[in-house]
Design a protein around this motif. Structure first.
Motif, PDB file in Angstrom:
ATOM      1  N   THR A  17      85.173  81.870  70.750  1.00  0.00           N
ATOM      2  CA  THR A  17      85.075  81.316  69.398  1.00  0.00           C
ATOM      3  C   THR A  17      84.303  80.001  69.356  1.00  0.00           C
ATOM      4  O   THR A  17      84.011  79.490  68.277  1.00  0.00           O
ATOM      5  CB  THR A  17      86.493  81.100  68.814  1.00  0.00           C
ATOM      6  N   TYR A  18      83.993  79.431  70.528  1.00  0.00           N
ATOM      7  CA  TYR A  18      83.203  78.201  70.568  1.00  0.00           C
ATOM      8  C   TYR A  18      82.484  78.157  71.902  1.00  0.00           C
ATOM      9  O   TYR A  18      83.073  78.459  72.932  1.00  0.00           O
ATOM     10  CB  TYR A  18      84.101  76.963  70.419  1.00  0.00           C
ATOM     11  N   THR A  20      79.283  75.898  74.142  1.00  0.00           N
ATOM     12  CA  THR A  20      78.156  74.987  74.340  1.00  0.00           C
ATOM     13  C   THR A  20      77.752  75.154  75.805  1.00  0.00           C
ATOM     14  O   THR A  20      78.417  75.876  76.549  1.00  0.00           O
ATOM     15  CB  THR A  20      78.563  73.509  74.097  1.00  0.00           C
ATOM     16  N   PRO A  21      76.681  74.474  76.246  1.00  0.00           N
ATOM     17  CA  PRO A  21      76.352  74.584  77.672  1.00  0.00           C
ATOM     18  C   PRO A  21      77.449  74.021  78.584  1.00  0.00           C
ATOM     19  O   PRO A  21      77.466  74.297  79.781  1.00  0.00           O
ATOM     20  CB  PRO A  21      75.074  73.742  77.802  1.00  0.00           C
ATOM     21  N   TRP A  22      78.375  73.203  78.062  1.00  0.00           N
ATOM     22  CA  TRP A  22      79.345  72.487  78.904  1.00  0.00           C
ATOM     23  C   TRP A  22      80.750  73.055  78.868  1.00  0.00           C
ATOM     24  O   TRP A  22      81.546  72.813  79.770  1.00  0.00           O
ATOM     25  CB  TRP A  22      79.389  71.001  78.505  1.00  0.00           C
ATOM     26  N   CYS A  23      81.065  73.754  77.803  1.00  0.00           N
ATOM     27  CA  CYS A  23      82.425  74.290  77.695  1.00  0.00           C
ATOM     28  C   CYS A  23      82.443  75.451  76.707  1.00  0.00           C
ATOM     29  O   CYS A  23      81.527  75.612  75.912  1.00  0.00           O
ATOM     30  CB  CYS A  23      83.416  73.212  77.240  1.00  0.00           C
ATOM     31  N   VAL A  25      85.486  78.036  74.406  1.00  0.00           N
ATOM     32  CA  VAL A  25      86.881  78.301  74.074  1.00  0.00           C
ATOM     33  C   VAL A  25      86.996  79.764  73.659  1.00  0.00           C
ATOM     34  O   VAL A  25      86.177  80.260  72.882  1.00  0.00           O
ATOM     35  CB  VAL A  25      87.383  77.405  72.910  1.00  0.00           C
ATOM     36  N   GLU A  27      89.589  82.815  72.068  1.00  0.00           N
ATOM     37  CA  GLU A  27      90.813  83.024  71.299  1.00  0.00           C
ATOM     38  C   GLU A  27      91.245  84.462  71.534  1.00  0.00           C
ATOM     39  O   GLU A  27      90.574  85.401  71.117  1.00  0.00           O
ATOM     40  CB  GLU A  27      90.566  82.745  69.809  1.00  0.00           C
ATOM     41  N   VAL A  43      92.087  79.693  75.271  1.00  0.00           N
ATOM     42  CA  VAL A  43      91.822  79.296  76.651  1.00  0.00           C
ATOM     43  C   VAL A  43      90.495  78.552  76.693  1.00  0.00           C
ATOM     44  O   VAL A  43      89.472  79.069  76.236  1.00  0.00           O
ATOM     45  CB  VAL A  43      91.774  80.501  77.615  1.00  0.00           C
ATOM     46  N   VAL A  44      90.555  77.331  77.199  1.00  0.00           N
ATOM     47  CA  VAL A  44      89.359  76.506  77.338  1.00  0.00           C
ATOM     48  C   VAL A  44      88.702  76.821  78.673  1.00  0.00           C
ATOM     49  O   VAL A  44      89.387  77.029  79.675  1.00  0.00           O
ATOM     50  CB  VAL A  44      89.740  75.011  77.274  1.00  0.00           C
ATOM     51  N   LEU A  46      86.187  75.032  81.085  1.00  0.00           N
ATOM     52  CA  LEU A  46      85.316  73.963  81.567  1.00  0.00           C
ATOM     53  C   LEU A  46      84.794  74.408  82.927  1.00  0.00           C
ATOM     54  O   LEU A  46      85.285  75.376  83.505  1.00  0.00           O
ATOM     55  CB  LEU A  46      86.128  72.664  81.706  1.00  0.00           C
ATOM     56  N   ARG A  47      83.810  73.696  83.448  1.00  0.00           N
ATOM     57  CA  ARG A  47      83.265  74.110  84.753  1.00  0.00           C
ATOM     58  C   ARG A  47      84.247  73.853  85.886  1.00  0.00           C
ATOM     59  O   ARG A  47      85.001  72.888  85.847  1.00  0.00           O
ATOM     60  CB  ARG A  47      81.978  73.333  85.031  1.00  0.00           C
ATOM     61  N   ASP A  48      84.191  74.698  86.914  1.00  0.00           N
ATOM     62  CA  ASP A  48      85.017  74.503  88.096  1.00  0.00           C
ATOM     63  C   ASP A  48      84.570  73.237  88.831  1.00  0.00           C
ATOM     64  O   ASP A  48      83.415  72.821  88.737  1.00  0.00           O
ATOM     65  CB  ASP A  48      84.904  75.715  89.024  1.00  0.00           C
ATOM     66  N   THR A  82      81.217  69.101  89.291  1.00  0.00           N
ATOM     67  CA  THR A  82      81.327  70.467  88.791  1.00  0.00           C
ATOM     68  C   THR A  82      80.227  71.345  89.386  1.00  0.00           C
ATOM     69  O   THR A  82      79.230  70.851  89.909  1.00  0.00           O
ATOM     70  CB  THR A  82      81.196  70.497  87.260  1.00  0.00           C
ATOM     71  N   ASP A 122      93.663  76.480  80.315  1.00  0.00           N
ATOM     72  CA  ASP A 122      92.358  76.091  80.846  1.00  0.00           C
ATOM     73  C   ASP A 122      92.144  76.875  82.129  1.00  0.00           C
ATOM     74  O   ASP A 122      93.001  76.886  83.003  1.00  0.00           O
ATOM     75  CB  ASP A 122      92.339  74.587  81.119  1.00  0.00           C
TER      76      ASP A 122
END
Lengths: 170, 170
Positions: A17-18, A20-23, A25, A27, A43-44, A46-48, A82, A122
């Motif tokens: 549902t969201y 960007t190149p960085w994160c 999300v 649903e 669930v978010v 983010l990079r490992d 990351t 996450d």
């Protein structure tokens, strides 16, 4: 350890549902073992992260002090960074970050473990490596956002820094 | 510790670009100390967490085994839970979670520290408490999504569980 059976949840549907190149999300609609359905479980992603606990020949541990925008604080942390799974493994990332951030290189990296820091919502993991027999090779700083100070702490003093709250990254 | 001056970044503008009841994402335009401007710096906002390292009268530490959807794994963790700052402080949340998840209550909670687990792009913190002299009071389970097993581990065996990878939440 004797354990009772803990059942996983079922994913009934999942959508991003969201993004960007960085994160990103998700649903998801999920079904719990007791039958309950939750239709907005986020669930978010983010990079490992790869992190290095390194030990110099004179038994010191390199840390870095950096400003961290997410919490608006200057923090003292183990060298870490990351990586993008498809492009680089965690061990390569650990080697790269240790060198870029502190100038130290090592032949052997031993994986200490993989941990999760917000496993409810996450999906990223932190893989932690141990490295010793370090040699120093001046790094060529590339990353534009890194304004860092290298702080090497004697191994036996690290507990004190944690107790004083000076090291506060999990 | 003698340290060099590390300057904070400036927030030139900030907007919330994604928001649900469980998380939100900001997209900020920031200026680094060297003048560089980044116009899409994301910060994720998940709920803050309170966590409890408790010790029973016979020197055991209560842990909980739970399925965690974000990483799709059953994990062994210290009792912990999220709270909403405006409604509940971290100490109240720690007391509530310890009781709800394990049935243990304690008079005194000592704050061990506040840590961050992804301070570049995530603003939440984890506040960790120590509690001892526990008494057991049967909890009335309220939270629909919690299917948990209580595991009390002898204090002296915890290091082994971490080394074996059985405890893997930061």
């Amino acid at each position: 350890m004797k354990t009772q059976k803990i059942l996983p949840w079922k994913t009934l549907s999942s959508k991003i549902t969201y993004k960007t190149p960085w994160c990103s999300v998700k649903e998801d609609t999920v079904q719990l073992p007791n039958g309950t359905i939750i239709n907005d479980y986020n669930v978010v992603q983010l990079r490992d992260v790869a992190m290095v606990f390194a030990l110099t020949k004179d038994k010191k541990v390199p840390f870095v002090r950096q400003y961290r925008y997410g919490v608006n604080k200057v923090l003292l942390e183990l060298p870490a960074g990351t990586y993008i799974k498809d492009k680089e493994g965690p061990e390569e990332a650990a080697k790269r970050e240790l060198w870029e951030e502190t100038g130290y290189k090592a032949e052997n990296f031993i994986k200490l473990g993989e941990v999760y820091d917000y496993p409810t919502k996450d999906s990223h993991s932190i893989t932690i490596y141990f490295a010793e027999n370090l040699s120093y090779v001046t790094p060529d700083y590339k990353e534009v956002s890194e304004d860092i100070e290298i702080v090497t702490l004697p191994l036996e003093e690290i507990d004190d820094y944690i107790k004083n709250g000076e090291i506060s990254v999990a």
